[in-house]
Design a protein around this motif. Structure first.
Motif, PDB file in Angstrom:
ATOM      1  N   ILE A  66      34.933  43.587  33.643  1.00 13.45           N
ATOM      2  CA  ILE A  66      35.460  43.054  35.027  1.00 13.45           C
ATOM      3  C   ILE A  66      33.955  42.118  35.390  1.00 13.45           C
ATOM      4  O   ILE A  66      34.252  41.155  36.304  1.00 13.45           O
ATOM      5  N   LEU A  67      32.850  42.971  35.284  1.00  9.70           N
ATOM      6  CA  LEU A  67      31.558  42.182  35.381  1.00  9.70           C
ATOM      7  C   LEU A  67      31.378  40.775  34.956  1.00  9.70           C
ATOM      8  O   LEU A  67      31.111  39.903  35.384  1.00  9.70           O
ATOM      9  N   PHE A  68      31.896  40.804  33.774  1.00  7.64           N
ATOM     10  CA  PHE A  68      31.822  39.492  32.946  1.00  7.64           C
ATOM     11  C   PHE A  68      32.673  38.200  33.594  1.00  7.64           C
ATOM     12  O   PHE A  68      32.189  37.229  33.658  1.00  7.64           O
ATOM     13  N   ASN A  69      33.824  38.771  33.785  1.00  7.63           N
ATOM     14  CA  ASN A  69      34.696  37.813  34.424  1.00  7.63           C
ATOM     15  C   ASN A  69      34.320  37.488  35.802  1.00  7.63           C
ATOM     16  O   ASN A  69      34.496  36.394  36.323  1.00  7.63           O
ATOM     17  N   ASN A  70      33.673  38.286  36.676  1.00  9.52           N
ATOM     18  CA  ASN A  70      33.222  37.733  37.948  1.00  9.52           C
ATOM     19  C   ASN A  70      32.164  36.991  37.732  1.00  9.52           C
ATOM     20  O   ASN A  70      32.123  36.101  38.619  1.00  9.52           O
ATOM     21  N   PHE A  71      31.261  37.037  36.709  1.00  7.38           N
ATOM     22  CA  PHE A  71      30.421  36.245  36.459  1.00  7.38           C
ATOM     23  C   PHE A  71      30.623  34.794  36.182  1.00  7.38           C
ATOM     24  O   PHE A  71      30.257  33.870  36.531  1.00  7.38           O
ATOM     25  N   LEU A  72      31.686  35.075  35.128  1.00  8.73           N
ATOM     26  CA  LEU A  72      32.093  33.607  34.817  1.00  8.73           C
ATOM     27  C   LEU A  72      32.811  32.578  35.898  1.00  8.73           C
ATOM     28  O   LEU A  72      32.678  31.499  35.891  1.00  8.73           O
ATOM     29  N   GLY A  73      33.401  33.366  36.935  1.00 11.75           N
ATOM     30  CA  GLY A  73      33.831  32.629  38.091  1.00 11.75           C
ATOM     31  C   GLY A  73      32.912  31.891  38.977  1.00 11.75           C
ATOM     32  O   GLY A  73      33.281  31.080  39.878  1.00 11.75           O
ATOM     33  N   LEU A  74      31.582  32.369  38.856  1.00 14.39           N
ATOM     34  CA  LEU A  74      30.512  31.640  39.515  1.00 14.39           C
ATOM     35  C   LEU A  74      30.152  30.157  38.988  1.00 14.39           C
ATOM     36  O   LEU A  74      29.812  29.357  39.621  1.00 14.39           O
ATOM     37  N   PHE A  75      30.516  29.918  37.892  1.00 17.40           N
ATOM     38  CA  PHE A  75      30.360  28.638  37.099  1.00 17.40           C
ATOM     39  C   PHE A  75      31.357  27.815  37.613  1.00 17.40           C
ATOM     40  O   PHE A  75      32.681  27.886  37.578  1.00 17.40           O
ATOM     41  N   PRO A  76      31.103  26.280  37.613  1.00 17.19           N
ATOM     42  CA  PRO A  76      32.036  25.240  38.172  1.00 17.19           C
ATOM     43  C   PRO A  76      33.028  25.424  36.938  1.00 17.19           C
ATOM     44  O   PRO A  76      32.721  25.183  35.582  1.00 17.19           O
ATOM     45  N   TYR A  77      34.222  25.002  37.348  1.00 17.65           N
ATOM     46  CA  TYR A  77      35.394  24.356  36.583  1.00 17.65           C
ATOM     47  C   TYR A  77      35.886  25.764  35.477  1.00 17.65           C
ATOM     48  O   TYR A  77      36.540  25.610  34.491  1.00 17.65           O
ATOM     49  N   ILE A  78      35.545  26.779  35.911  1.00 16.88           N
ATOM     50  CA  ILE A  78      35.981  28.164  35.180  1.00 16.88           C
ATOM     51  C   ILE A  78      36.776  28.961  36.059  1.00 16.88           C
ATOM     52  O   ILE A  78      36.366  29.235  37.269  1.00 16.88           O
ATOM     53  N   PHE A  79      37.987  29.154  35.831  1.00 16.25           N
ATOM     54  CA  PHE A  79      38.857  30.059  36.455  1.00 16.25           C
ATOM     55  C   PHE A  79      38.514  31.428  36.597  1.00 16.25           C
ATOM     56  O   PHE A  79      38.116  32.057  35.878  1.00 16.25           O
ATOM     57  N   THR A  80      38.321  31.824  37.913  1.00 14.56           N
ATOM     58  CA  THR A  80      37.919  33.252  37.999  1.00 14.56           C
ATOM     59  C   THR A  80      39.419  34.021  37.998  1.00 14.56           C
ATOM     60  O   THR A  80      40.141  34.262  38.889  1.00 14.56           O
ATOM     61  N   ILE A 123      43.697  44.983  45.387  1.00 14.56           N
ATOM     62  CA  ILE A 123      43.581  44.063  46.443  1.00 14.56           C
ATOM     63  C   ILE A 123      42.030  44.170  46.989  1.00 14.56           C
ATOM     64  O   ILE A 123      41.752  42.862  47.429  1.00 14.56           O
ATOM     65  N   ARG A 124      41.341  45.326  46.741  1.00 14.80           N
ATOM     66  CA  ARG A 124      39.966  45.124  47.085  1.00 14.80           C
ATOM     67  C   ARG A 124      39.354  44.105  46.064  1.00 14.80           C
ATOM     68  O   ARG A 124      38.507  43.336  46.590  1.00 14.80           O
ATOM     69  N   LEU A 125      39.493  44.342  44.858  1.00 15.41           N
ATOM     70  CA  LEU A 125      38.906  43.401  44.012  1.00 15.41           C
ATOM     71  C   LEU A 125      39.023  41.909  44.182  1.00 15.41           C
ATOM     72  O   LEU A 125      38.225  41.049  44.396  1.00 15.41           O
ATOM     73  N   ALA A 126      40.403  41.488  44.053  1.00 15.96           N
ATOM     74  CA  ALA A 126      40.824  40.270  44.203  1.00 15.96           C
ATOM     75  C   ALA A 126      40.313  39.716  45.485  1.00 15.96           C
ATOM     76  O   ALA A 126      40.063  38.292  45.578  1.00 15.96           O
ATOM     77  N   SER A 128      29.645  40.509  42.794  1.00 26.13           N
ATOM     78  CA  SER A 128      30.294  40.550  41.667  1.00 26.13           C
ATOM     79  C   SER A 128      29.864  41.694  40.880  1.00 26.13           C
ATOM     80  O   SER A 128      30.818  42.353  40.264  1.00 26.13           O
ATOM     81  N   ILE A 129      28.621  42.145  41.172  1.00 30.00           N
ATOM     82  CA  ILE A 129      28.134  43.474  40.408  1.00 30.00           C
ATOM     83  C   ILE A 129      28.696  44.278  41.155  1.00 30.00           C
ATOM     84  O   ILE A 129      29.153  45.675  40.520  1.00 30.00           O
ATOM     85  N   ILE A 130      28.558  44.425  42.702  1.00 32.56           N
ATOM     86  CA  ILE A 130      29.175  45.532  43.368  1.00 32.56           C
ATOM     87  C   ILE A 130      30.357  45.879  43.169  1.00 32.56           C
ATOM     88  O   ILE A 130      31.163  46.926  43.057  1.00 32.56           O
ATOM     89  N   GLN A 131      31.316  44.910  43.207  1.00 30.61           N
ATOM     90  CA  GLN A 131      32.762  44.933  43.150  1.00 30.61           C
ATOM     91  C   GLN A 131      33.371  45.758  41.731  1.00 30.61           C
ATOM     92  O   GLN A 131      34.206  46.588  41.587  1.00 30.61           O
ATOM     93  N   SER A 132      32.524  45.327  40.632  1.00 35.87           N
ATOM     94  CA  SER A 132      32.860  45.866  39.330  1.00 35.87           C
ATOM     95  C   SER A 132      32.482  47.190  39.358  1.00 35.87           C
ATOM     96  O   SER A 132      33.157  48.088  38.761  1.00 35.87           O
ATOM     97  N   TYR A 133      31.470  47.547  40.172  1.00 40.80           N
ATOM     98  CA  TYR A 133      30.797  48.893  39.883  1.00 40.80           C
ATOM     99  C   TYR A 133      31.636  49.619  40.901  1.00 40.80           C
ATOM    100  O   TYR A 133      32.238  51.012  40.276  1.00 40.80           O
TER     101      TYR A 133
END
Length: 227
Positions: A81-95, A160-163, A208-213
């Motif tokens: 989950i942490l990796f996917n949250n980080f990827l969503g911060l980059f442009p043109y990458i689907f979260t 719902i919390r994470l999304a 991103s870190i807090i929600q995955s934790y």
């Protein structure tokens, strides 16, 4: 042109009738093999230290009769989950973690496995968990209903919390980014806009870190209740 503010979270781009946005979810698998043959660097040492601390913390959250290695399930969940949250911060990458399909899949599967394990192996404990200790006899039927409803909605609250937390920050970034062309005539407003975008991006990094934790910790707590 974006016709809807939420259209950025809709995975519509495709190639050969295959959804390309969801490929970002599996990009981490391409980076994992390098850990096993590259010379240990500081980033890997920091990551290993983080995983060891998470392992010790998850052990304290689980019950005393926990199985060896059960914490690695939640560490893997936290990492993914942490990796996917980080990827969503980059442009043109689907979260992918901002989509309810992604979050509900993990939350529902984990919760369902815990419930099946608990009711099959510890049925008496699961019945006793529906009525807290010290509850008056008059309130016992109401407590059973309340505990049952709260137990059923757990996967929905996890998903719902994470999304919702991932969508909220990305919507703010989108709104601030769309106001840029409207204030091109003012240099001061552009500087304020860029500074606010940087601060909001740092906030999203922390979220991103807090929600995955939080997702991993709550899943661990739900697992500890069935033992």
């Amino acid at each position: 042109m974006m016709t809807n503010l939420f259209s950025s979270f809709d995975p519509m781009s495709s190639m050969f009738y295959l959804p390309m946005n969801w490929l970002s979810t599996m990009m981490g698998l391409l980076l994992l093999p390098t850990i096993y043959w590259l010379y240990p660097m500081r980033i890997f040492m920091i990551w290993n230290t983080l995983l060891i601390n998470l392992n010790n913390e998850f052990k304290t959250l689980l019950s005393k009769n926990k199985n060896l290695g059960s914490t690695f399930i939640f560490i893997s969940l936290f990492t993914f989950i942490l990796f996917n949250n980080f990827l969503g911060l980059f442009p043109y990458i689907f979260t992918s973690s901002s989509h309810i399909t992604f979050t509900l899949t993990f939350a529902l599967s984990m919760w369902l496995s815990f419930m099946l394990y608990g009711w099959i192996n510890n049925m008496q404990h699961m019945f006793a968990h529906l009525v807290p200790q010290g509850t008056p006899s008059v309130l016992m039927p109401f407590m059973v209903c309340i505990e049952t409803i709260s137990n059923i909605i757990r996967p929905m609250t996890l998903a719902i919390r994470l999304a919702a937390n991932m969508i909220a920050g990305h919507l703010l970034l989108t709104l601030l980014g769309n106001t840029g062309p409207m204030i091109m005539s003012s240099t001061l407003l552009i500087q304020i806009l860029i500074l606010s975008q940087i601060m909001l991006l740092m906030l999203e990094l922390a979220v991103s870190i807090i929600q995955s934790y939080v997702f991993a910790v709550l899943t661990t707590l739900y697992s500890s209740e069935v033992n």
